[in-house]
Design a protein around this motif. Structure first.
Motif, PDB file in Angstrom:
ATOM      1  N   VAL A  39       0.332   7.895   2.207  1.00 31.23           N
ATOM      2  CA  VAL A  39       1.132   8.780   1.348  1.00 31.23           C
ATOM      3  C   VAL A  39       2.445   9.118   2.038  1.00 31.23           C
ATOM      4  N   GLY A  96       4.998   7.480  -0.099  1.00 32.42           N
ATOM      5  CA  GLY A  96       5.331   8.499  -1.093  1.00 32.42           C
ATOM      6  C   GLY A  96       4.438   8.470  -2.316  1.00 32.42           C
ATOM      7  N   GLU A  97       3.443   7.572  -2.327  1.00 29.33           N
ATOM      8  CA  GLU A  97       2.574   7.449  -3.503  1.00 29.33           C
ATOM      9  C   GLU A  97       1.141   7.882  -3.178  1.00 29.33           C
ATOM     10  N   THR A  98       0.370   8.129  -4.224  1.00 27.63           N
ATOM     11  CA  THR A  98      -1.040   8.518  -4.078  1.00 27.63           C
ATOM     12  C   THR A  98      -1.836   7.377  -3.448  1.00 27.63           C
ATOM     13  N   SER A 125      -0.086  12.107  -3.873  1.00 33.33           N
ATOM     14  CA  SER A 125       1.311  12.131  -3.433  1.00 33.33           C
ATOM     15  C   SER A 125       1.889  13.508  -3.714  1.00 33.33           C
TER      16      SER A 125
END
Length: 266
Positions: free
Chosen positions: A106, A110-112, A131
């Motif tokens: 993450v 920057g993402e789940t 995220s």
């Protein structure tokens, strides 16, 4: 008094690892039973393990008495129901061990980030770190989905023989979650070939419109496992994929090492 034979005296022996030899042998037999589909005869175990029949018989008798193995009416031995509780607890812990690695994903993407296992014919999510963005994905810990519509499903099945994949799809069916879901065995097998070639799997709006997911399997995991990131298609673009995939692969390798060494401390 009868002279004890080798099979009764070996319990006192130490294994090369410094552990108890009979305990290591018992777990080795359980692993061999699992590899053989869960049910075996003593002669098969003797042939695959190299252990003498009296030793195997003694170990199996103990495992039967404890409920970890049961003897079938046909005299063959099967994995016992008491193993289910151990497996379920271990699956939950696997997710706990994975969380720091998902948190790194993450942080770097920057993402789940998710972790999933193959449980029977289904994919089950065992860990997730969301995220910072407010958009919520369809995935949540404990959720079960069919493999054909997910990136983690493709990553988990990429190296499964084609006839086994077809059999699984035959059992589950291939319902469409979106208009982009793969709904034919041939299409799914082609996608698995793409995974083998590329080294990662993609779910491109196949489980949820507007969401893309990138996934890789965890090498040499004790049970088939995959990690993934998911996010809006507008952020998880082709350009972003080129940056995210190496991070996914690196974290998967590190998680693999951590899982392999988790039982060897001290």
């Amino acid at each position: 008094m009868p002279t004890p034979d080798a099979s009764t005296t070996e319990t006192a022996k130490s294994a090369p690892t410094g552990g108890v030899q009979s305990l290591e042998r018992a777990f080795d037999l359980l692993e061999r039973m699992a590899d053989a589909g869960g049910e075996v005869g003593l002669s098969e175990l003797s042939a695959s393990s190299g252990l003498p029949l009296p030793t195997i018989h003694r170990l199996m008798r103990t495992l039967v008495a404890c409920g970890y193995v049961r003897q079938q009416p046909n005299r063959r031995y099967a994995l016992g129901p008491r193993l289910i509780r151990l497996g379920e607890s271990a699956s939950r812990l696997l997710g706990t061990w994975a969380r720091p690695y998902l948190a790194r994903l993450v942080e770097e993407t920057g993402e789940t980030a998710n972790m999933a296992l193959l449980d029977g014919d289904e994919v089950v999510y065992v860990a997730q770190v969301p995220s910072k963005h407010s958009m919520r994905m369809f995935t949540e810990v404990g959720r079960r989905v069919l493999p054909h519509s997910t990136g983690v499903g493709k990553a988990l099945l990429a190296y499964t023989p084609a006839d086994e994949v077809r059999a699984l799809l035959g059992r589950t069916g291939m319902p469409a979650a979106t208009e982009k879901t793969l709904t034919t065995p041939e299409g799914f097998l082609d996608a698995l070939e793409d995974v083998r070639q590329a080294g990662y799997a993609v779910d491109d709006n196949e489980q949820e419109i507007g969401v893309r997911c990138l996934a890789v399997s965890v090498p040499d995991s004790p049970t088939a496992a995959a990690i993934s990131i998911s996010g809006p298609a507008g952020r998880v673009t082709e350009a972003a994929t080129d940056k995210i995939v190496p991070v996914l692969q690196q974290v998967a390798r590190e998680l693999s090492v951590a899982l392999a060494s988790s039982g060897h401390s001290g």
